[in-house]
Design a protein around this motif. Structure first.
Motif, PDB file in Angstrom:
ATOM      1  N   MET A   1      58.369  -4.613 -17.283  1.00 23.12           N
ATOM      2  CA  MET A   1      57.210  -4.779 -17.864  1.00 23.12           C
ATOM      3  C   MET A   1      56.274  -3.823 -17.511  1.00 23.12           C
ATOM      4  SD  MET A   1      54.790  -8.302 -16.956  1.00 23.12           S
ATOM      5  CE  MET A   1      53.127  -8.295 -17.250  1.00 23.12           C
ATOM      6  N   SER A   2      55.342  -3.644 -18.344  1.00 24.93           N
ATOM      7  CA  SER A   2      54.159  -2.779 -18.345  1.00 24.93           C
ATOM      8  C   SER A   2      52.796  -3.444 -18.117  1.00 24.93           C
ATOM      9  CB  SER A   2      53.790  -1.627 -19.461  1.00 24.93           C
ATOM     10  OG  SER A   2      52.840  -0.823 -19.425  1.00 24.93           O
ATOM     11  N   TYR A   3      51.914  -3.013 -17.313  1.00 24.22           N
ATOM     12  CA  TYR A   3      50.838  -3.825 -17.176  1.00 24.22           C
ATOM     13  C   TYR A   3      49.486  -2.879 -17.996  1.00 24.22           C
ATOM     14  CZ  TYR A   3      52.856  -6.062 -13.189  1.00 24.22           C
ATOM     15  OH  TYR A   3      53.635  -6.881 -12.477  1.00 24.22           O
ATOM     16  N   LEU A   4      50.012  -1.949 -18.885  1.00 19.68           N
ATOM     17  CA  LEU A   4      49.205  -1.390 -19.799  1.00 19.68           C
ATOM     18  C   LEU A   4      49.251  -1.814 -21.231  1.00 19.68           C
ATOM     19  CD1 LEU A   4      50.202   2.367 -18.711  1.00 19.68           C
ATOM     20  CD2 LEU A   4      48.251   1.238 -17.986  1.00 19.68           C
ATOM     21  N   PHE A   5      47.858  -1.752 -21.756  1.00 12.89           N
ATOM     22  CA  PHE A   5      48.291  -2.223 -23.254  1.00 12.89           C
ATOM     23  C   PHE A   5      49.164  -1.112 -24.018  1.00 12.89           C
ATOM     24  CE2 PHE A   5      44.276  -4.647 -22.557  1.00 12.89           C
ATOM     25  CZ  PHE A   5      44.448  -5.718 -23.398  1.00 12.89           C
ATOM     26  N   PRO A   6      49.958  -1.377 -24.961  1.00 11.73           N
ATOM     27  CA  PRO A   6      50.736  -0.660 -25.537  1.00 11.73           C
ATOM     28  C   PRO A   6      49.988   0.379 -26.668  1.00 11.73           C
ATOM     29  CG  PRO A   6      51.000  -2.730 -26.505  1.00 11.73           C
ATOM     30  CD  PRO A   6      49.875  -3.096 -25.466  1.00 11.73           C
ATOM     31  N   THR A   7      48.924   0.860 -26.455  1.00 11.77           N
ATOM     32  CA  THR A   7      47.969   1.880 -27.503  1.00 11.77           C
ATOM     33  C   THR A   7      48.688   3.071 -27.836  1.00 11.77           C
ATOM     34  OG1 THR A   7      46.580   2.282 -25.885  1.00 11.77           O
ATOM     35  CG2 THR A   7      45.799   0.400 -26.944  1.00 11.77           C
ATOM     36  N   TYR A   8      49.787   3.443 -26.859  1.00  6.62           N
ATOM     37  CA  TYR A   8      50.063   4.743 -27.311  1.00  6.62           C
ATOM     38  C   TYR A   8      51.777   4.807 -27.628  1.00  6.62           C
ATOM     39  CZ  TYR A   8      45.766   6.151 -25.065  1.00  6.62           C
ATOM     40  OH  TYR A   8      44.443   6.021 -24.464  1.00  6.62           O
ATOM     41  N   ALA A   9      52.240   5.377 -28.486  1.00  8.73           N
ATOM     42  CA  ALA A   9      53.648   5.559 -28.686  1.00  8.73           C
ATOM     43  C   ALA A   9      53.999   6.634 -27.960  1.00  8.73           C
ATOM     44  CB  ALA A   9      53.765   5.860 -30.297  1.00  8.73           C
ATOM     45  N   ARG A  10      54.489   6.412 -26.619  1.00 11.53           N
ATOM     46  CA  ARG A  10      54.512   7.333 -25.818  1.00 11.53           C
ATOM     47  C   ARG A  10      56.257   7.900 -25.849  1.00 11.53           C
ATOM     48  NH1 ARG A  10      50.909   6.763 -21.694  1.00 11.53           N
ATOM     49  NH2 ARG A  10      49.762   4.672 -21.468  1.00 11.53           N
ATOM     50  N   TRP A  11      56.293   9.403 -25.374  1.00 11.07           N
ATOM     51  CA  TRP A  11      57.523   9.698 -25.397  1.00 11.07           C
ATOM     52  C   TRP A  11      58.315   9.458 -24.326  1.00 11.07           C
ATOM     53  CZ3 TRP A  11      54.825  15.399 -26.425  1.00 11.07           C
ATOM     54  CH2 TRP A  11      54.236  15.429 -27.725  1.00 11.07           C
ATOM     55  N   ASP A  12      59.569   9.720 -24.263  1.00  7.79           N
ATOM     56  CA  ASP A  12      60.423   9.390 -23.280  1.00  7.79           C
ATOM     57  C   ASP A  12      60.320  10.504 -22.131  1.00  7.79           C
ATOM     58  OD1 ASP A  12      62.177   7.869 -21.489  1.00  7.79           O
ATOM     59  OD2 ASP A  12      63.835   8.520 -22.793  1.00  7.79           O
ATOM     60  N   ILE A  13      59.464  10.926 -21.750  1.00  9.21           N
ATOM     61  CA  ILE A  13      59.026  12.083 -20.966  1.00  9.21           C
ATOM     62  C   ILE A  13      58.056  11.593 -19.771  1.00  9.21           C
ATOM     63  CG2 ILE A  13      58.400  14.423 -20.468  1.00  9.21           C
ATOM     64  CD1 ILE A  13      59.022  15.039 -23.467  1.00  9.21           C
ATOM     65  N   GLU A  14      58.637  11.650 -18.509  1.00  8.15           N
ATOM     66  CA  GLU A  14      57.558  11.586 -17.210  1.00  8.15           C
ATOM     67  C   GLU A  14      57.379  12.780 -16.546  1.00  8.15           C
ATOM     68  OE1 GLU A  14      57.413   8.810 -13.239  1.00  8.15           O
ATOM     69  OE2 GLU A  14      58.933   7.984 -14.742  1.00  8.15           O
ATOM     70  N   VAL A  15      56.231  13.170 -16.673  1.00  4.13           N
ATOM     71  CA  VAL A  15      55.798  14.562 -16.099  1.00  4.13           C
ATOM     72  C   VAL A  15      55.685  14.456 -14.547  1.00  4.13           C
ATOM     73  CG1 VAL A  15      54.005  16.517 -16.025  1.00  4.13           C
ATOM     74  CG2 VAL A  15      54.501  15.143 -18.224  1.00  4.13           C
ATOM     75  N   LYS A  16      56.496  15.497 -14.252  1.00  2.00           N
ATOM     76  CA  LYS A  16      56.249  15.551 -12.420  1.00  2.00           C
ATOM     77  C   LYS A  16      55.383  16.657 -12.286  1.00  2.00           C
ATOM     78  CE  LYS A  16      59.334  16.200  -8.223  1.00  2.00           C
ATOM     79  NZ  LYS A  16      60.524  16.357  -7.793  1.00  2.00           N
ATOM     80  N   LYS A  17      55.293  17.723 -12.875  1.00  2.00           N
ATOM     81  CA  LYS A  17      54.449  18.919 -12.369  1.00  2.00           C
ATOM     82  C   LYS A  17      54.185  19.833 -14.023  1.00  2.00           C
ATOM     83  CE  LYS A  17      57.604  22.199 -10.756  1.00  2.00           C
ATOM     84  NZ  LYS A  17      57.923  22.902  -9.454  1.00  2.00           N
ATOM     85  N   ALA A  18      53.008  20.450 -13.732  1.00  2.00           N
ATOM     86  CA  ALA A  18      52.859  21.398 -14.730  1.00  2.00           C
ATOM     87  C   ALA A  18      52.062  22.513 -14.224  1.00  2.00           C
ATOM     88  CB  ALA A  18      51.680  20.701 -15.622  1.00  2.00           C
ATOM     89  N   ARG A  19      52.335  23.634 -14.679  1.00  5.48           N
ATOM     90  CA  ARG A  19      51.872  24.948 -14.340  1.00  5.48           C
ATOM     91  C   ARG A  19      51.812  25.899 -15.438  1.00  5.48           C
ATOM     92  NH1 ARG A  19      49.339  26.437  -9.396  1.00  5.48           N
ATOM     93  NH2 ARG A  19      49.292  28.470  -9.106  1.00  5.48           N
ATOM     94  N   VAL A  21      51.722  27.387 -18.698  1.00  9.82           N
ATOM     95  CA  VAL A  21      52.514  27.107 -20.049  1.00  9.82           C
ATOM     96  C   VAL A  21      53.454  26.008 -20.103  1.00  9.82           C
ATOM     97  CG1 VAL A  21      52.871  28.113 -22.571  1.00  9.82           C
ATOM     98  CG2 VAL A  21      51.519  29.302 -21.039  1.00  9.82           C
ATOM     99  N   TYR A  22      53.803  25.716 -18.917  1.00  9.38           N
ATOM    100  CA  TYR A  22      55.178  24.937 -18.880  1.00  9.38           C
ATOM    101  C   TYR A  22      54.875  23.556 -18.084  1.00  9.38           C
ATOM    102  CZ  TYR A  22      57.638  29.064 -19.893  1.00  9.38           C
ATOM    103  OH  TYR A  22      58.121  30.219 -20.655  1.00  9.38           O
ATOM    104  N   ILE A  23      55.592  22.589 -18.498  1.00  9.97           N
ATOM    105  CA  ILE A  23      55.574  21.203 -17.890  1.00  9.97           C
ATOM    106  C   ILE A  23      56.850  20.971 -17.603  1.00  9.97           C
ATOM    107  CG2 ILE A  23      55.933  18.850 -18.853  1.00  9.97           C
ATOM    108  CD1 ILE A  23      53.189  19.052 -20.228  1.00  9.97           C
ATOM    109  N   TYR A  24      57.068  20.120 -16.506  1.00 10.15           N
ATOM    110  CA  TYR A  24      58.261  19.755 -15.833  1.00 10.15           C
ATOM    111  C   TYR A  24      58.611  18.381 -15.816  1.00 10.15           C
ATOM    112  CZ  TYR A  24      58.293  24.787 -14.663  1.00 10.15           C
ATOM    113  OH  TYR A  24      57.728  26.300 -14.737  1.00 10.15           O
ATOM    114  N   ASP A  25      59.681  17.738 -16.178  1.00  7.96           N
ATOM    115  CA  ASP A  25      59.955  16.209 -16.195  1.00  7.96           C
ATOM    116  C   ASP A  25      60.653  16.049 -15.041  1.00  7.96           C
ATOM    117  OD1 ASP A  25      62.503  16.471 -16.610  1.00  7.96           O
ATOM    118  OD2 ASP A  25      62.413  15.802 -18.641  1.00  7.96           O
ATOM    119  N   THR A  26      60.653  14.400 -14.810  1.00  9.28           N
ATOM    120  CA  THR A  26      61.277  14.097 -13.558  1.00  9.28           C
ATOM    121  C   THR A  26      62.641  14.248 -13.528  1.00  9.28           C
ATOM    122  OG1 THR A  26      61.428  12.037 -14.598  1.00  9.28           O
ATOM    123  CG2 THR A  26      59.407  12.179 -13.120  1.00  9.28           C
ATOM    124  N   ASN A  27      63.454  14.761 -14.277  1.00 10.38           N
ATOM    125  CA  ASN A  27      64.850  15.018 -14.374  1.00 10.38           C
ATOM    126  C   ASN A  27      64.837  16.636 -14.100  1.00 10.38           C
ATOM    127  OD1 ASN A  27      65.894  12.578 -14.959  1.00 10.38           O
ATOM    128  ND2 ASN A  27      65.237  12.917 -17.016  1.00 10.38           N
TER     129      ASN A  27
END
Length: 388
Positions: A1-19, A21-27
């Protein structure tokens, strides 16, 4: 369950860090980020000069409100004025708030009510800016819109020149429609818009929320067209990810925004101002902007050459590092294929791939992105042919 309103069609990516020109996901997967927070991270992720400025400000003062003089606001406003057609600045927290301020100022200064905007435009999601936006999908379900917003076809010079209403306060326009498909204005069209404003004694408002702060290879996108806006609105790239918006206006408008006429609790917050000042110190250099133009021209030429035989591609267009690839079908499957290969981008409407890399992107990174785009298009085209 999410506690957020579903106003965004989010991608299946969870960002861990960014530096950079690059983003790195939790995997641990690495992505070339050609979203840039939707044209926000123009200096890439975690630019050192902005981080240093924020850390310094954190040790001084975070927030006092606009009841106090905030020296950084004056310094930032001076820099914006020196690089634009304006003379004074109002600070807000977002592009929508900057556009709200522009709408209010136009009506108050002129004593008139109608605002002309354009089909497929995007000016925000607040009540007034949603009403100013020329897209039904943004407006549906929210009841009656704010009154006296009228829409014309974009790039239709004759439609603009036919305007003859004494109650028009302003014409509000993007010089490149971003959300509407990365559609650049034709020079003769923008000239007609400016001439019509002069004829009707209306104000010319240019929404530079996405095109401003170096994105097109100029400090502001309108500079490509030789026009002189009365009001310019900004946000996105202004703060390198720290929320800040701004409205720049000509001197004749200053008296119409006197004390108490408009305001914002957080607008021009010392932390936001510090971030924006450091951002502009880097971007508002002629050599930096020249490099953006050169990279943008090179990248567009590369894409046109690489994709000229791709059956899904209709057109490559844009300015600087704000480019769009119009497809003959919906772009979502192509974006998914690009993400799989480590490149992040957006759509602009259903069938345009929108590319907004950090302005600090290298030629090697642009080449790598072009190759991924080409492969993704080839994969989707082959998959579509197999299904048929």
């Amino acid at each position: 369950m999410s506690y957020l309103f579903p106003t965004y069609a989010r991608w299946d990516i969870e960002v861990k860090k960014a530096r950079g020109v690059y983003i790195y996901d939790t995997n641990g997967k690495e992505y070339l980020d050609f979203v840039s927070g939707i044209a926000v991270c123009n200096l890439g992720h975690q630019p050192e000069q902005v981080k240093t400025a924020l850390q310094k400000q954190l040790d001084q003062v975070w927030h006092v409100s606009n009841l106090f003089h905030i020296p950084g606001q004056e310094e930032l406003a001076k820099k914006l004025v020196e690089h634009s057609t304006g003379d004074a600045v109002f600070f807000a927290n977002s592009g929508a708030e900057a556009n709200e301020a522009a709408i209010k100022l136009a009506r108050k200064h002129t004593g008139k009510h109608k605002i002309i905007t354009f089909y497929q435009s995007f000016h925000g999601r607040t009540y007034a800016t949603m009403s100013a936006t020329g897209q039904k999908k943004i407006q549906e379900g929210f009841g009656p819109l704010a009154p006296t917003f009228d829409y014309l076809p974009y790039n239709d010079r004759n439609a603009v020149k036919s305007l003859n209403d004494s109650d028009i306060a302003a014409i509000m326009i993007e010089v490149i429609q971003g959300e509407g498909g990365v559609v650049p204005a034709k020079p003769e069209f923008l000239q007609a818009v400016e001439q019509t404003c002069q004829k009707l004694d209306a104000l010319l408002i240019v929404d530079e929320v996405q095109t401003g702060i170096g994105r097109t290879g100029k400090a502001f996108g309108y500079e490509h067209y030789g026009i002189s806006p009365d009001i310019i609105t900004l946000a996105k790239g202004l703060g390198s990810g720290f929320p800040i918006g701004a409205m720049i206006g000509k001197g004749k408008l200053i008296a119409s925004f006197s004390a108490g006429s408009h305001g914002s609790t957080f607008g021009g917050n010392p932390l936001a101002v510090a971030s924006a000042k450091a951002t502009l110190d880097e971007i508002f250099h002629s050599a930096f902007l020249q490099k953006v133009r050169e990279k943008g021209n090179w990248f567009k030429a590369l894409l046109k050459n690489l994709l000229k035989e791709e059956p899904l591609v209709k057109e490559v267009r844009g300015k600087g590092l704000m480019l769009g690839i119009e497809l003959v079908r919906e772009g979502a499957p192509v974006l998914a294929a690009m993400r799989k290969e480590g490149l992040l981008a957006l759509t602009a409407g259903p069938n345009v791939i929108r590319l907004l890399p950090p302005l600090t992107v290298t030629y090697d990174e642009l080449k790598k992105a072009a190759e991924i785009i080409s492969q993704a298009l080839h994969t989707v085209a082959a998959s579509s042919a197999a299904v048929k």
